[in-house]
Design a protein around this motif. Sequence first.
Motif, PDB file in Angstrom:
ATOM      1  N   GLU A   4       5.284  -3.098   6.778  1.00 19.95           N
ATOM      2  CA  GLU A   4       6.532  -3.357   6.880  1.00 19.95           C
ATOM      3  C   GLU A   4       7.182  -4.423   6.968  1.00 19.95           C
ATOM      4  O   GLU A   4       8.323  -4.805   6.457  1.00 19.95           O
ATOM      5  N   PRO A   5       6.519  -5.557   7.978  1.00 17.78           N
ATOM      6  CA  PRO A   5       7.361  -6.755   8.228  1.00 17.78           C
ATOM      7  C   PRO A   5       7.413  -7.536   6.937  1.00 17.78           C
ATOM      8  O   PRO A   5       8.293  -8.463   7.018  1.00 17.78           O
ATOM      9  N   THR A   6       6.699  -7.075   5.865  1.00 15.70           N
ATOM     10  CA  THR A   6       6.871  -8.000   4.565  1.00 15.70           C
ATOM     11  C   THR A   6       8.124  -7.724   3.665  1.00 15.70           C
ATOM     12  O   THR A   6       8.512  -8.586   2.772  1.00 15.70           O
ATOM     13  N   LYS A   7       8.534  -6.387   4.005  1.00 14.38           N
ATOM     14  CA  LYS A   7       9.751  -6.124   3.128  1.00 14.38           C
ATOM     15  C   LYS A   7      10.951  -6.976   3.005  1.00 14.38           C
ATOM     16  O   LYS A   7      11.065  -7.182   1.948  1.00 14.38           O
ATOM     17  N   PRO A   8      11.619  -7.285   4.323  1.00 18.32           N
ATOM     18  CA  PRO A   8      12.633  -7.909   4.152  1.00 18.32           C
ATOM     19  C   PRO A   8      12.451  -9.535   3.154  1.00 18.32           C
ATOM     20  O   PRO A   8      13.253 -10.092   2.347  1.00 18.32           O
TER      21      PRO A   8
ATOM     22  N   PHE B 281       1.381 -13.503   3.078  1.00 17.38           N
ATOM     23  CA  PHE B 281       2.263 -13.120   4.558  1.00 17.38           C
ATOM     24  C   PHE B 281       1.003 -13.225   5.679  1.00 17.38           C
ATOM     25  O   PHE B 281      -0.286 -12.718   5.563  1.00 17.38           O
TER      26      PHE B 281
ATOM     27  N   LYS C  48       3.904  -9.336  13.538  1.00 16.34           N
ATOM     28  CA  LYS C  48       5.202  -8.534  13.379  1.00 16.34           C
ATOM     29  C   LYS C  48       6.321  -9.100  12.877  1.00 16.34           C
ATOM     30  O   LYS C  48       6.272 -10.539  12.804  1.00 16.34           O
ATOM     31  N   PHE C  49       7.386  -8.428  12.276  1.00 19.55           N
ATOM     32  CA  PHE C  49       8.427  -9.089  11.798  1.00 19.55           C
ATOM     33  C   PHE C  49       9.046 -10.296  12.585  1.00 19.55           C
ATOM     34  O   PHE C  49       9.482 -11.433  12.166  1.00 19.55           O
ATOM     35  N   GLU C  50       9.367  -9.902  13.755  1.00 18.11           N
ATOM     36  CA  GLU C  50       9.966 -10.791  15.013  1.00 18.11           C
ATOM     37  C   GLU C  50       9.264 -12.048  15.054  1.00 18.11           C
ATOM     38  O   GLU C  50       9.637 -12.981  15.487  1.00 18.11           O
TER      39      GLU C  50
ATOM     40  N   ILE D  65       7.250 -13.562  12.656  1.00 19.70           N
ATOM     41  CA  ILE D  65       7.158 -14.406  11.580  1.00 19.70           C
ATOM     42  C   ILE D  65       8.375 -15.473  11.562  1.00 19.70           C
ATOM     43  O   ILE D  65       9.733 -15.204  11.562  1.00 19.70           O
TER      44      ILE D  65
END
Lengths: 256, 256
Positions: free
Chosen positions: B143-147, B171, B175-177, B179
């Motif tokens: 999920e976190p890689t998508k954007p 990557f 978690k997204f936040e 990165i």
Amino acid sequence: MKNKPLILVTNDDGITAPGIRTLIEVMSEIGTVVVVAPDSPQSGMGHAITVNNTLYLDKVSKEDAEITEYNCSGTPVDCVKLAVNEILKQKPDLCVSGINHGSNSSINVIYSGTMSAAVEAGIEGIPAIGFSLADYNWNADFEPTKPFIKKIALEVLNKKIPEGTILNVNFPKLKFEEIKGIKICRQAKAYWMEKFDKRKSPFGKDYYWLTGEFINQDKGQDTDEYALANGYVSVVPVQFDMTAHHAIQTLNTWDL
Amino acid sequence: MKNKPLILVTNDDGITAPGIRTLIEVMSEIGTVVVVAPDSPQSGMGHAITVNNTLYLDKVSKEDAEITEYNCSGTPVDCVKLAVNEILKQKPDLCVSGINHGSNSSINVIYSGTMSAAVEAGIEGIPAIGFSLADYNWNADFEPTKPFIKKIALEVLNKKIPEGTILNVNFPKLKFEEIKGIKICRQAKAYWMEKFDKRKSPFGKDYYWLTGEFINQDKGQDTDEYALANGYVSVVPVQFDMTAHHAIQTLNTWDL
């Protein structure tokens, strides 16, 4: 340099190929030879390694043989890894791969198991050379390559090979007296125009054979293709840092 | 740029891997997606091509599906060659490979089937990106890689990718936040310290598993390893001209 350098010999056409027999013969004039080569043809294997399967290694030379030979169920790169880690007690002074039946000039360096074995040795800090003859024939005439192979191997042993590089040596399909000399070259900008040969199996299922035509659009006189076409042995220094350093500046201007 | 770019998606973990499913999902937000991926895991296949064997290609998507999908019996590089020559009626605007389960930073670019598929597309003149997540788990959180994937792919489509290069994107497992952003890097000078796990088969024959430890001796802060260790997405421009141009001058001083 010690009296007798330790030389690891491998290839991708398999341990029984005439090309590797020639290379073993020349190397045994220079040093102590250990052969670790695939037990079956591994052409086009590139830098493949065996990660999802087991590997077999068999000593095929007799106990009292002058040259120790092993065959391996894996890829050319597996052979180098097994040789360095499981067979040899010291790091070899030189690793040679080939002589490949068929040229590995230009972009073919990237598909070639022969060259990838040499690259793997380079990654492990071993001076390495891949040799290929522009003749796919199993019974190709490897005799003319011998003096050149000896000369290049001795020079690599005597001089320090530039760090992070190995050599890709290709021979034209010529008689010894027709070969004009050795040229240091860059990889020609050429590619394969693929053509898949589509067929039907006896069971009605479509299948394909990968075939193709080699297209050289590079008119440079400093390329390996030019050297080979003009009667020279081509020597290309090959690196395994694949970073396109010149592109970093441009990418830093992107909105990422 | 046309309204809907044509995007070829492939990988080396096989067509059923969660990584490629995520990549397909993101790409279908950007363009028309065609998937041609191996029917079985092809990790570590490097730039291998199938030259001594036949290739099978099966359409696995339904006729009315939005995304056309094929699986192929060959290597990742075979998938790209078959896609370009047998499936697609026009050259794709972009080829993406991955998302690999496990990182392909540093020297791993050379062993990776995922990256070799992207390199093959680059050789064929197609803008190409390989994506990998530093998590070998089949159920890794993509999920976190998508954007980031969307941003990088759009930028590659909008800007001209430097000639003769493709992108290697890795990557961190975060978690997204967590990165911190994207960093343009060079390939770290690192290698694998192999360790073969020697076992005996039920039939008494020795065999080996290739295992190893990844050693990074490169202290540079401009490397992909540094970026990943510090919470960044790493982007390395990768070239397929393997000539060590800087070594040619030295070799010309040799006695060859």
